[in-house]
Design an enzyme around this catalytic site. Structure first.
Site, short mmCIF file in Angstrom:
data_model
loop_
_atom_site.label_atom_id
_atom_site.label_comp_id
_atom_site.label_asym_id
_atom_site.label_seq_id
_atom_site.Cartn_x
_atom_site.Cartn_y
_atom_site.Cartn_z
N LYS A 167 0.88 -1.18 0.00
CA LYS A 167 0.00 0.00 0.00
C LYS A 167 0.92 1.22 0.00
CE LYS A 167 -1.36 2.57 3.23
NZ LYS A 167 -1.03 3.83 2.53
N CYS B 219 13.68 10.48 7.23
CA CYS B 219 13.61 10.00 8.62
C CYS B 219 14.95 10.12 9.32
CB CYS B 219 13.19 8.54 8.66
SG CYS B 219 11.65 8.24 7.83
N GLU C 80 9.91 15.87 15.39
CA GLU C 80 10.50 15.84 14.05
C GLU C 80 9.84 16.93 13.17
OE1 GLU C 80 9.84 11.95 12.42
OE2 GLU C 80 11.70 12.01 11.28
C1 SIN Z 1 17.48 6.51 3.47
O1 SIN Z 1 17.32 5.31 3.27
O2 SIN Z 1 18.52 7.09 3.18
C2 SIN Z 1 16.42 7.33 4.15
C3 SIN Z 1 15.15 6.62 4.31
C4 SIN Z 1 14.19 7.32 5.21
O3 SIN Z 1 14.34 8.47 5.53
O4 SIN Z 1 13.22 6.67 5.61
#
Ligand code: SIN
Length: 476
Positions: free
Chosen positions: A174, A284, A379
């Site tokens: 998904k 992330c 964040e």
């Molecule tokens: C990455 O794999 O470099 C970043 C992935 C993410 O921010 O989830």
């Protein structure tokens, strides 16, 4: 920018049109990019039946044959690198250079797991009984369900689907509602590579809950892999308990970057910029708070501010662009809220600090930031770097670890002892030493604490899709 993609169908055992569609708009121009199939409960139920049937045949396919199919998929992804980069620029505003790099990164996972499919080794181990022979064998866990994020629409799909398919598990994906087309394109290439129908299904939806509910409650879905917010990750964790599903969660982070006095200034600036401003800060693992030691603080802020001012903000389809728009209104609102709250509590703007029209926000450096400000805990997911001064190594480590998150952390130093000491002390799943972009298809990726469970990438990633079976043989 014109409407260039329309995929009103989704991929299950074949292409289907659910008769319901939703609009995908470009964050850069806020005009229509295309219409995507809007799957619901009925499509989800059918997908589980199809995955269950596909499991019987796909698990029986010789590992070398599965590997060859993955290898062809890798070749096709690379052959469509430009198209995939363009799709990402259109549907989520990723600068095209980064989109091309992401397509290659996604292909890298597929290539790695094409090889890994052939290395699912078992163990023959000794028994204290003379008349017994003991084996531990690895088998595919079963049909898997992945929820993939909009910020890396190609790489995160590949990071989940490639190890699943290599292990013999059919995968239902998904994709995020902002980025269905990249996912659909990857599925199309899987079919073209000879992937059997039903082994990789992609079900876009504008209403994720009903579809996800079907997947989480059906006992035939044996594994769930999610990349997204900690809030949703916790819900899935609870839902997975009912049918005791295997789970991988790659959740939120709040990455600290520690820059020590002994750092090479230019190197440190370049790595912090790369770490923070990749994908307009919508990563992330991008740093959320930069701690700079006293002796280097002023020169670092000056050089860092200059570098950030040099970033080109613009059309994601333009090769010169470094920073595109935020993905949507909610993303922009969070950035505005974090910066405004910090300013109201005494932070200073070294550069940026304002929305610049549409979904764009100027790349920003903040100083005079304190722990009372939301930006230091929550964040931001945007192009904003708060820079904080510290004096002692122990103090920096303590502040870096003072968070419920534990995905990525970074440090910059020339001192080898410090590099090792600090890396060991940081409570994070990933540590970049003088390296602001450490992720790679062959490396373990994942967090500790509330940043998640499980690891993706490398030999660790395929274990998430394998069960161990113990076989004891009495030979008489
Ligand atoms: C990455 O794999 O470099 C970043 C992935 C993410 O921010 O989830």
């Amino acid at each position: 920018m014109t409407t260039t993609v329309t995929y009103p169908r989704y991929l299950s055992d074949d292409w289907h049109d659910p008769g319901r569609h939703f609009d995908v708009n470009s964050p850069a121009t806020q005009t229509l990019v295309g219409k995507a199939a809007d799957c619901g409960e009925a499509e989800a139920r059918a997908a589980v039946d199809i995955a269950w049937r596909a499991f019987e045949s796909w698990r029986a396919v010789n590992a070398f044959e599965r590997s060859a199919t993955l290898r062809r998929w890798h070749g096709l992804i690379m052959a469509h690198q430009e198209e995939l980069g363009r799709l990402m620029a259109l549907e989520m505003g990723k600068p095209i250079r980064e989109g091309r790099a992401e397509a290659a990164y996604a292909a890298g996972f597929v290539e790695w797991y094409a090889d890994e499919a052939k290395r699912v080794y078992g163990t023959w181990f000794p028994s204290h009984h003379q008349g017994k022979r003991l084996l531990a064998i690895k088998q595919p866990v079963g049909p898997a369900f992945a929820i993939t994020p909009w910020n890396f629409p190609a790489a995160m799909l590949a990071r989940k689907a490639a190890p699943a398919l290599a292990a013999g598990c059919p995968m239902i994906v998904k994709p995020a509602k902002q980025t269905p087309f990249t996912a659909i394109k990857l599925a199309e290439l899987w079919l073209e590579a000879g992937g059997p129908p039903g082994t990789l299904q992609v079900l876009p939806t504008s209403q994720p809950r009903p579809l996800t509910q079907v997947m989480m409650s059906d006992p035939r879905i044996r594994k769930v892999s999610f990349t997204g917010s900690t809030e949703v990750g916790k819900l899935l964790y609870a839902q997975a308990a009912d049918t005791v599903k295997r789970l991988s969660l790659e959740l939120g982070g709040h990455a600290p970057y520690l820059v020590f006095d002994d750092a090479d200034l230019d190197g440190a600036v370049a790595q912090v910029v790369a770490c923070k401003f990749r994908n307009a800060g919508q990563t992330c693992v991008c740093t959320n708070r930069v701690y700079v030691q006293d002796g280097l603080f002023e020169p670092f802020v000056e050089r860092f501010t200059q570098a950030v001012e040099g970033l080109a903000v613009g059309d994601p389809l333009d090769d010169a662009t470094d920073i595109g728009p935020l993905v949507d209104e909610a993303g922009l609102a969070k950035v505005v809220e974090h910066v405004d709250e910090a300013l109201s509590k005494g932070a200073s703007v070294a550069t940026g600090g304002r929305a610049t029209g549409g979904l764009y926000y100027a790349p920003t450096v903040l100083t005079n930031v304190t722990n009372e400000m939301a930006i230091m805990h929550d964040e931001t997911f945007g192009p904003v770097a708060p820079v904080v001064r510290f004096e002692r190594e122990e103090e920096a480590i303590e502040q870096a670890n003072d968070t419920p998150f534990g995905l990525a952390a970074y440090l910059y130093t020339r001192d080898l002892g410090r590099a090792i000491r600090v890396s060991e002390a940081l409570e994070y799943g990933l540590v970049g030493v003088n390296d602001g972009v450490p992720a790679a298809p062959y490396a373990p990726f994942g967090g500790v604490k509330e940043s998640g469970i499980g690891r993706e990438g490398g030999p660790w990633g395929i274990e998430e899709y394998l069960e161990i079976k113990y076989v004891s043989i009495a030979i008489g």
